[in-house]
Design a protein around this motif. Structure first.
Motif, mmCIF file in Angstrom:
data_model
loop_
_atom_site.group_PDB
_atom_site.id
_atom_site.type_symbol
_atom_site.label_atom_id
_atom_site.label_comp_id
_atom_site.label_asym_id
_atom_site.label_seq_id
_atom_site.Cartn_x
_atom_site.Cartn_y
_atom_site.Cartn_z
ATOM 1 N N GLY A 100 8.256 -4.528 -0.423
ATOM 2 C CA GLY A 100 8.960 -5.478 -1.500
ATOM 3 C C GLY A 100 10.299 -5.854 -1.483
ATOM 4 N N GLY A 101 11.181 -4.652 -0.713
ATOM 5 C CA GLY A 101 12.489 -5.014 -0.417
ATOM 6 C C GLY A 101 12.732 -6.181 0.564
ATOM 7 N N PRO A 102 12.459 -5.994 1.785
ATOM 8 C CA PRO A 102 12.390 -6.993 2.835
ATOM 9 C C PRO A 102 12.070 -8.562 2.243
ATOM 10 C CG PRO A 102 11.502 -5.174 3.520
ATOM 11 C CD PRO A 102 11.499 -4.690 2.440
ATOM 12 N N THR A 103 11.006 -8.414 1.529
ATOM 13 C CA THR A 103 10.498 -9.907 1.315
ATOM 14 C C THR A 103 11.351 -10.483 0.252
ATOM 15 O OG1 THR A 103 8.076 -8.792 1.358
ATOM 16 C CG2 THR A 103 8.283 -10.957 -0.036
ATOM 17 N N LEU A 104 11.929 -9.841 -0.707
ATOM 18 C CA LEU A 104 13.028 -10.069 -1.575
ATOM 19 C C LEU A 104 14.096 -10.817 -0.896
ATOM 20 C CD1 LEU A 104 13.987 -10.556 -4.553
ATOM 21 C CD2 LEU A 104 15.240 -8.550 -4.259
ATOM 22 N N ALA A 148 2.504 7.439 -1.995
ATOM 23 C CA ALA A 148 2.510 6.648 -0.663
ATOM 24 C C ALA A 148 2.327 5.178 -1.354
ATOM 25 C CB ALA A 148 1.388 6.991 0.015
ATOM 26 N N LEU A 149 1.748 4.889 -2.244
ATOM 27 C CA LEU A 149 1.684 3.566 -2.652
ATOM 28 C C LEU A 149 2.758 2.774 -3.045
ATOM 29 C CD1 LEU A 149 -0.369 0.981 -3.246
ATOM 30 C CD2 LEU A 149 -0.409 2.090 -5.281
ATOM 31 N N MET A 178 -2.241 12.458 -6.367
ATOM 32 C CA MET A 178 -0.741 12.044 -6.629
ATOM 33 C C MET A 178 0.008 11.652 -5.431
ATOM 34 S SD MET A 178 1.835 14.883 -8.276
ATOM 35 C CE MET A 178 3.184 15.269 -7.152
ATOM 36 N N PHE A 179 -0.387 12.237 -4.356
ATOM 37 C CA PHE A 179 0.248 11.964 -3.070
ATOM 38 C C PHE A 179 -0.309 10.399 -2.764
ATOM 39 C CE2 PHE A 179 0.323 16.586 -2.128
ATOM 40 C CZ PHE A 179 1.249 16.812 -2.464
#
Length: 61
Positions: free
Chosen positions: A15-19, A6-7, A1-2
């Motif tokens: 993904g955020g900065p790439t967008l 983490a994934l 689960m951890f």
């Protein structure tokens, strides 16, 4: 689960900065438009929290 948590965090943090960079590049290196597109992530999180609360209130438990 951890490992899955983490994934998910790793995907979100990359993904955020790439967008933001892709949208900024598309609009002629306008960082303001990129940051505006980056607001999608916290808005989606807030919508998800609200929906989870509504579903939980409606459950018979």
């Amino acid at each position: 689960m951890f490992a899955l948590l983490a994934l998910g965090g790793d995907i979100g943090c990359s993904g955020g900065p790439t967008l933001v960079g892709m949208v900024s590049g598309t609009f002629g290196d306008n960082l303001k438009s990129g940051v505006l597109a980056g607001i999608i992530f916290p808005v989606l999180m807030l919508i998800g929290i609200v929906l989870c609360r509504k579903v939980k209130r409606g459950s018979p438990n």
